[in-house]
Scaffold this motif. Structure first.
Motif, PDB file in Angstrom:
ATOM      1  N   LEU A  17       0.936  -1.334  -0.058  1.00 55.50           N
ATOM      2  CA  LEU A  17      -0.036   0.039   0.039  1.00 55.50           C
ATOM      3  C   LEU A  17       0.834   1.367   0.081  1.00 55.50           C
ATOM      4  O   LEU A  17       0.515   2.339  -0.532  1.00 55.50           O
ATOM      5  N   LYS A  18       2.009   1.068   0.593  1.00 58.07           N
ATOM      6  CA  LYS A  18       2.951   2.242   0.838  1.00 58.07           C
ATOM      7  C   LYS A  18       3.392   2.702  -0.668  1.00 58.07           C
ATOM      8  O   LYS A  18       3.924   3.840  -0.879  1.00 58.07           O
ATOM      9  N   ASN A  19       3.216   1.774  -1.683  1.00 51.65           N
ATOM     10  CA  ASN A  19       3.754   1.922  -2.820  1.00 51.65           C
ATOM     11  C   ASN A  19       2.706   2.459  -4.194  1.00 51.65           C
ATOM     12  O   ASN A  19       2.918   2.895  -5.086  1.00 51.65           O
ATOM     13  N   TRP A  20       1.493   2.509  -3.296  1.00 53.59           N
ATOM     14  CA  TRP A  20       0.252   2.952  -4.257  1.00 53.59           C
ATOM     15  C   TRP A  20       0.363   4.706  -4.321  1.00 53.59           C
ATOM     16  O   TRP A  20       1.081   5.211  -3.440  1.00 53.59           O
ATOM     17  N   ASN A  21       0.049   5.275  -5.523  1.00 51.91           N
ATOM     18  CA  ASN A  21       0.019   6.538  -5.957  1.00 51.91           C
ATOM     19  C   ASN A  21      -0.765   7.341  -4.862  1.00 51.91           C
ATOM     20  O   ASN A  21      -1.939   6.983  -4.590  1.00 51.91           O
ATOM     21  N   GLY A  22      -0.448   8.398  -4.042  1.00 50.91           N
ATOM     22  CA  GLY A  22      -1.096   9.040  -3.233  1.00 50.91           C
ATOM     23  C   GLY A  22      -1.049   8.421  -1.787  1.00 50.91           C
ATOM     24  O   GLY A  22      -1.613   9.249  -0.861  1.00 50.91           O
ATOM     25  N   PHE A  23      -0.403   7.513  -1.517  1.00 55.77           N
ATOM     26  CA  PHE A  23      -0.322   6.780  -0.007  1.00 55.77           C
ATOM     27  C   PHE A  23       0.819   7.278   0.461  1.00 55.77           C
ATOM     28  O   PHE A  23       1.831   7.356  -0.386  1.00 55.77           O
TER      29      PHE A  23
END
Length: 258
Positions: free
Chosen positions: A252-258
């Motif tokens: 999730l840390k690698n999702w855009n905006g997270f």
């Protein structure tokens, strides 16, 4: 000076008059001082629900078990809270035991189980806690075969000073006690309920719905609770209240905006 006997809280979700809790009470009396707080009616399937929008009542329950017992108008988790906050009256419980449940609480069923939610609540309070279930939903289920298993597990929990942060989910197969092969420490099997609602009609022409469904087993591992039960073993799953998926954190840390 002689050590004091352990103080044990007994709860369930099938209600204070259910045969399963009566069997459990009689066993636990041999291990310590027993206090019972259980729902005044069946609260099966309530999960970790608590009562926040209505009043709660606690009534002394007259019994021939020779223990202090109370019925509670709330959920199984409410019963644990009442036991530790009100009934204990400043005392500290050494053990919480929940059950014996009518029916298995293996695999995904642990999410819905009031029996196991009561045990988990005990562990949240920092108390060693165990939920016991017999793989038999019948009202006239025979709990006599559970006794040796329960004694063995409770003795180990009290002797080994179980760490805080988890409870034990114990499921016992519905077979004669002499056919039980042993106790296996397991993981929770991967499975789910494929559910539907059956539409019916009452005598006045109104519609109502009845929950139906089938259990879908997705796990062929021989280290699961369902495998153990199907192969005549008692399953013991250490169950924690931390539901975090730690592997997903980095994703999730690698999702855009997270």
């Amino acid at each position: 000076m002689e050590n004091k006997r352990p103080l044990i809280l007994v709860v369930n979700d099938d209600g204070i008059t259910a045969p399963g809790i009566q069997s459990l009470i009689l066993i636990m009396k041999d291990f310590g001082e027993v206090v019972v707080v259980a729902p005044d009616k069946s609260m099966s399937g309530m999960g970790h629900a608590i009562t926040i929008n209505s009043t709660l009542r606690l009534n002394r329950h007259e019994n021939n078990w020779g223990v202090e017992a109370f019925s509670c108008s709330g959920t199984p988790v409410d019963c644990v809270k009442f036991g530790t906050k009100i009934v204990a009256d400043g005392r500290k419980f050494d053990l919480v035991v929940s059950g014996i449940n009518h029916g298995s609480n293996s695999s995904i069923n642990v999410i819905y189980s009031g029996t196991m939610s009561a045990a988990v609540e005990g562990s949240i309070e920092g108390i060693p806690s165990i939920g016991f279930s017999l793989d038999d939903h019948a009202l006239d289920a025979d709990f006599s075969g559970c006794e040796n298993v329960i004694r063995r597990i409770v003795d180990n929990v009290l002797s080994n000073k179980m760490e805080k942060g988890y409870s034990l989910n114990v499921n016992i197969p519905n077979i004669p006690k002499e056919e039980i092969k042993g106790i296996r420490v397991c993981r929770q099997a991967k499975a789910y309920w494929d559910e539907d609602f059956e539409k019916r009609e009452d005598p006045f022409g109104g519609s109502y719905y009845w929950l139906t469904g089938k259990f879908v087993y997705q796990d062929e591992g021989e280290d699961t609770d369902i495998w153990a039960l199907r192969n005549n073993y008692v399953s013991v799953v250490p169950t924690q209240f931390d539901l975090t998926n730690y592997e997903a954190i980095e994703i999730l840390k690698n999702w855009n905006g997270f």
